[in-house]
Scaffold this motif. Structure first.
Motif, PDB file in Angstrom:
ATOM      1  N   VAL A  13     -17.291 -32.950  61.062  1.00  0.00           N
ATOM      2  CA  VAL A  13     -15.871 -32.860  60.749  1.00  0.00           C
ATOM      3  C   VAL A  13     -15.708 -32.848  59.240  1.00  0.00           C
ATOM      4  CG1 VAL A  13     -13.679 -34.124  60.843  1.00  0.00           C
ATOM      5  CG2 VAL A  13     -15.170 -34.064  62.853  1.00  0.00           C
ATOM      6  N   MET A  14     -14.946 -31.887  58.739  1.00  0.00           N
ATOM      7  CA  MET A  14     -14.551 -31.852  57.333  1.00  0.00           C
ATOM      8  C   MET A  14     -13.031 -31.799  57.305  1.00  0.00           C
ATOM      9  SD  MET A  14     -17.450 -29.291  55.899  1.00  0.00           S
ATOM     10  CE  MET A  14     -17.873 -28.611  57.482  1.00  0.00           C
ATOM     11  N   ASP A  15     -12.427 -32.786  56.698  1.00  0.00           N
ATOM     12  CA  ASP A  15     -10.974 -32.910  56.662  1.00  0.00           C
ATOM     13  C   ASP A  15     -10.558 -32.989  55.199  1.00  0.00           C
ATOM     14  OD1 ASP A  15      -8.302 -33.812  56.706  1.00  0.00           O
ATOM     15  OD2 ASP A  15      -8.630 -35.087  58.452  1.00  0.00           O
ATOM     16  N   TYR A  16      -9.917 -31.943  54.721  1.00  0.00           N
ATOM     17  CA  TYR A  16      -9.483 -31.872  53.325  1.00  0.00           C
ATOM     18  C   TYR A  16      -7.980 -32.057  53.306  1.00  0.00           C
ATOM     19  CZ  TYR A  16      -8.929 -30.069  48.568  1.00  0.00           C
ATOM     20  OH  TYR A  16      -8.622 -29.922  47.244  1.00  0.00           O
ATOM     21  N   SER A  17      -7.546 -33.239  52.874  1.00  0.00           N
ATOM     22  CA  SER A  17      -6.117 -33.546  52.919  1.00  0.00           C
ATOM     23  C   SER A  17      -5.771 -34.563  51.830  1.00  0.00           C
ATOM     24  CB  SER A  17      -5.737 -34.110  54.287  1.00  0.00           C
ATOM     25  OG  SER A  17      -6.364 -35.362  54.498  1.00  0.00           O
ATOM     26  N   ASP A  18      -4.488 -34.905  51.753  1.00  0.00           N
ATOM     27  CA  ASP A  18      -4.070 -35.911  50.779  1.00  0.00           C
ATOM     28  C   ASP A  18      -4.015 -37.305  51.410  1.00  0.00           C
ATOM     29  OD1 ASP A  18      -1.849 -35.514  52.338  1.00  0.00           O
ATOM     30  OD2 ASP A  18      -0.624 -34.686  50.739  1.00  0.00           O
ATOM     31  N   PHE A  19      -4.637 -37.441  52.571  1.00  0.00           N
ATOM     32  CA  PHE A  19      -4.752 -38.731  53.259  1.00  0.00           C
ATOM     33  C   PHE A  19      -5.703 -39.588  52.434  1.00  0.00           C
ATOM     34  CE2 PHE A  19      -5.417 -41.663  56.667  1.00  0.00           C
ATOM     35  CZ  PHE A  19      -4.354 -41.475  57.541  1.00  0.00           C
ATOM     36  N   ASP A  20      -5.220 -40.689  51.872  1.00  0.00           N
ATOM     37  CA  ASP A  20      -6.048 -41.429  50.907  1.00  0.00           C
ATOM     38  C   ASP A  20      -6.721 -42.682  51.455  1.00  0.00           C
ATOM     39  OD1 ASP A  20      -3.740 -42.867  51.134  1.00  0.00           O
ATOM     40  OD2 ASP A  20      -3.301 -42.945  48.997  1.00  0.00           O
ATOM     41  N   ASP A  21      -6.446 -43.084  52.694  1.00  0.00           N
ATOM     42  CA  ASP A  21      -7.068 -44.266  53.269  1.00  0.00           C
ATOM     43  C   ASP A  21      -8.297 -43.839  54.074  1.00  0.00           C
ATOM     44  OD1 ASP A  21      -7.846 -46.501  54.760  1.00  0.00           O
ATOM     45  OD2 ASP A  21      -5.784 -47.253  54.918  1.00  0.00           O
ATOM     46  N   HIS A  22      -9.469 -43.936  53.439  1.00  0.00           N
ATOM     47  CA  HIS A  22     -10.707 -43.457  54.049  1.00  0.00           C
ATOM     48  C   HIS A  22     -10.998 -44.171  55.370  1.00  0.00           C
ATOM     49  CE1 HIS A  22     -14.638 -41.491  54.009  1.00  0.00           C
ATOM     50  NE2 HIS A  22     -15.124 -42.639  54.432  1.00  0.00           N
ATOM     51  N   LYS A  23     -10.797 -45.463  55.410  1.00  0.00           N
ATOM     52  CA  LYS A  23     -11.069 -46.245  56.629  1.00  0.00           C
ATOM     53  C   LYS A  23     -10.155 -45.797  57.770  1.00  0.00           C
ATOM     54  CE  LYS A  23     -12.506 -49.894  59.088  1.00  0.00           C
ATOM     55  NZ  LYS A  23     -12.825 -49.359  60.373  1.00  0.00           N
ATOM     56  N   GLU A  24      -8.878 -45.604  57.469  1.00  0.00           N
ATOM     57  CA  GLU A  24      -7.941 -45.170  58.501  1.00  0.00           C
ATOM     58  C   GLU A  24      -8.292 -43.769  59.005  1.00  0.00           C
ATOM     59  OE1 GLU A  24      -3.135 -44.764  59.187  1.00  0.00           O
ATOM     60  OE2 GLU A  24      -3.855 -45.980  57.506  1.00  0.00           O
ATOM     61  N   LEU A  25      -8.697 -42.902  58.093  1.00  0.00           N
ATOM     62  CA  LEU A  25      -9.095 -41.544  58.479  1.00  0.00           C
ATOM     63  C   LEU A  25     -10.361 -41.583  59.333  1.00  0.00           C
ATOM     64  CD1 LEU A  25      -8.029 -38.709  58.072  1.00  0.00           C
ATOM     65  CD2 LEU A  25      -9.392 -38.538  56.006  1.00  0.00           C
ATOM     66  N   GLN A  26     -11.288 -42.442  58.972  1.00  0.00           N
ATOM     67  CA  GLN A  26     -12.515 -42.617  59.750  1.00  0.00           C
ATOM     68  C   GLN A  26     -12.176 -43.113  61.161  1.00  0.00           C
ATOM     69  OE1 GLN A  26     -15.226 -45.323  57.799  1.00  0.00           O
ATOM     70  NE2 GLN A  26     -16.985 -44.384  58.770  1.00  0.00           N
ATOM     71  N   ASP A  27     -11.266 -44.075  61.267  1.00  0.00           N
ATOM     72  CA  ASP A  27     -10.835 -44.587  62.571  1.00  0.00           C
ATOM     73  C   ASP A  27     -10.129 -43.508  63.384  1.00  0.00           C
ATOM     74  OD1 ASP A  27     -11.901 -47.035  61.878  1.00  0.00           O
ATOM     75  OD2 ASP A  27      -9.958 -47.975  61.451  1.00  0.00           O
ATOM     76  N   LEU A  28      -9.280 -42.722  62.715  1.00  0.00           N
ATOM     77  CA  LEU A  28      -8.553 -41.642  63.388  1.00  0.00           C
ATOM     78  C   LEU A  28      -9.525 -40.638  63.999  1.00  0.00           C
ATOM     79  CD1 LEU A  28      -5.878 -40.055  63.968  1.00  0.00           C
ATOM     80  CD2 LEU A  28      -6.273 -38.936  61.777  1.00  0.00           C
ATOM     81  N   TRP A  29     -10.457 -40.148  63.184  1.00  0.00           N
ATOM     82  CA  TRP A  29     -11.424 -39.176  63.685  1.00  0.00           C
ATOM     83  C   TRP A  29     -12.333 -39.807  64.742  1.00  0.00           C
ATOM     84  CZ3 TRP A  29     -11.257 -34.195  63.838  1.00  0.00           C
ATOM     85  CH2 TRP A  29     -10.520 -33.498  62.885  1.00  0.00           C
ATOM     86  N   GLY A  30     -12.700 -41.063  64.574  1.00  0.00           N
ATOM     87  CA  GLY A  30     -13.510 -41.744  65.582  1.00  0.00           C
ATOM     88  C   GLY A  30     -12.814 -41.756  66.930  1.00  0.00           C
ATOM     89  N   GLY A  31     -11.513 -42.036  66.937  1.00  0.00           N
ATOM     90  CA  GLY A  31     -10.730 -42.026  68.172  1.00  0.00           C
ATOM     91  C   GLY A  31     -10.623 -40.637  68.768  1.00  0.00           C
ATOM     92  N   LEU A  32     -10.431 -39.634  67.912  1.00  0.00           N
ATOM     93  CA  LEU A  32     -10.355 -38.253  68.394  1.00  0.00           C
ATOM     94  C   LEU A  32     -11.677 -37.823  69.027  1.00  0.00           C
ATOM     95  CD1 LEU A  32      -8.395 -36.609  65.445  1.00  0.00           C
ATOM     96  CD2 LEU A  32      -7.551 -36.935  67.783  1.00  0.00           C
ATOM     97  N   ILE A  33     -12.778 -38.188  68.388  1.00  0.00           N
ATOM     98  CA  ILE A  33     -14.093 -37.809  68.912  1.00  0.00           C
ATOM     99  C   ILE A  33     -14.360 -38.513  70.238  1.00  0.00           C
ATOM    100  CG2 ILE A  33     -16.587 -37.869  68.486  1.00  0.00           C
ATOM    101  CD1 ILE A  33     -14.925 -35.754  66.819  1.00  0.00           C
ATOM    102  N   GLU A  34     -13.920 -39.767  70.367  1.00  0.00           N
ATOM    103  CA  GLU A  34     -14.063 -40.465  71.656  1.00  0.00           C
ATOM    104  C   GLU A  34     -13.296 -39.727  72.749  1.00  0.00           C
ATOM    105  OE1 GLU A  34     -16.065 -42.849  72.958  1.00  0.00           O
ATOM    106  OE2 GLU A  34     -17.031 -42.465  71.030  1.00  0.00           O
ATOM    107  N   ALA A  35     -12.097 -39.243  72.400  1.00  0.00           N
ATOM    108  CA  ALA A  35     -11.299 -38.472  73.374  1.00  0.00           C
ATOM    109  C   ALA A  35     -12.037 -37.194  73.765  1.00  0.00           C
ATOM    110  CB  ALA A  35      -9.920 -38.154  72.798  1.00  0.00           C
ATOM    111  N   LEU A  36     -12.677 -36.538  72.782  1.00  0.00           N
ATOM    112  CA  LEU A  36     -13.446 -35.331  73.071  1.00  0.00           C
ATOM    113  C   LEU A  36     -14.632 -35.664  73.973  1.00  0.00           C
ATOM    114  CD1 LEU A  36     -14.145 -32.334  72.691  1.00  0.00           C
ATOM    115  CD2 LEU A  36     -15.338 -32.979  70.575  1.00  0.00           C
ATOM    116  N   ARG A  37     -15.336 -36.746  73.672  1.00  0.00           N
ATOM    117  CA  ARG A  37     -16.481 -37.138  74.501  1.00  0.00           C
ATOM    118  C   ARG A  37     -16.061 -37.384  75.938  1.00  0.00           C
ATOM    119  NH1 ARG A  37     -18.613 -40.984  69.884  1.00  0.00           N
ATOM    120  NH2 ARG A  37     -20.158 -39.640  68.908  1.00  0.00           N
ATOM    121  N   LYS A  38     -14.937 -38.064  76.121  1.00  0.00           N
ATOM    122  CA  LYS A  38     -14.438 -38.320  77.488  1.00  0.00           C
ATOM    123  C   LYS A  38     -14.056 -37.015  78.182  1.00  0.00           C
ATOM    124  CE  LYS A  38     -12.790 -42.986  76.688  1.00  0.00           C
ATOM    125  NZ  LYS A  38     -11.692 -43.818  76.293  1.00  0.00           N
ATOM    126  N   THR A  39     -13.464 -36.102  77.438  1.00  0.00           N
ATOM    127  CA  THR A  39     -13.053 -34.820  78.004  1.00  0.00           C
ATOM    128  C   THR A  39     -14.239 -33.997  78.481  1.00  0.00           C
ATOM    129  OG1 THR A  39     -11.089 -34.786  76.595  1.00  0.00           O
ATOM    130  CG2 THR A  39     -11.781 -32.681  77.504  1.00  0.00           C
TER     131      THR A  39
END
Length: 138
Positions: free
Chosen positions: A109-135
């Motif tokens: 995953v490469m996410d280029y944005s003005d989202f500045d909270d690295h930990k929150e972005l890491q958690d967000l993508w982690g949750g999205l990937i878990e949803a993909l794994r379940k799917t």
């Protein structure tokens, strides 16, 4: 003299192992119906201009698929909402990689944005990937 923006965009990258084949995963990273199953609440494609509309929290965000290679990657560039965005657009890229040594498939995953909270972005993508794994069952 040009002034620097306070919200300079940052690139977030992460690799996630997914137990599924690349051919099975590719539609989930490249098609509106596939992305709607794990990435956003809904994803629609406008057939006239081929733009994608992603829906999160009752907000829509429009993007163009700016690049893709079958069974390898898809890149989505968000359409500019202001002049600054048009000079430096946000994007995300989902890249499928196969590790020959471990015989494992990874989603980079490469996410280029003005989202500045690295930990929150890491958690967000982690949750999205878990949803993909379940799917995909991987």
């Amino acid at each position: 003299m040009a002034t620097l923006s306070m919200s300079k965009k940052k690139l977030f990258t992460a690799d996630y192992e997914i137990h599924a084949s690349i051919k099975m995963l590719y539609p989930y990273i490249q098609t509106a119906s596939g992305l709607a199953e794990w990435f956003a609440e809904d994803v629609r494609i406008n057939n006239e201009d081929k733009s994608f509309t992603f829906f999160w929290d009752n907000e829509e965000h429009k993007a163009k698929q700016s690049a893709h290679r079958t069974n390898h990657f898809a890149r989505f560039e968000f359409l500019p909402e202001n002049e600054e965005d048009s000079k430096d657009p946000s994007y995300f890229e989902l890249r499928l990689e196969f590790n020959e040594l471990t015989q494992s498939v990874y989603l980079k995953v490469m996410d280029y944005s003005d989202f500045d909270d690295h930990k929150e972005l890491q958690d967000l993508w982690g949750g999205l990937i878990e949803a993909l794994r379940k799917t995909v069952g991987g």
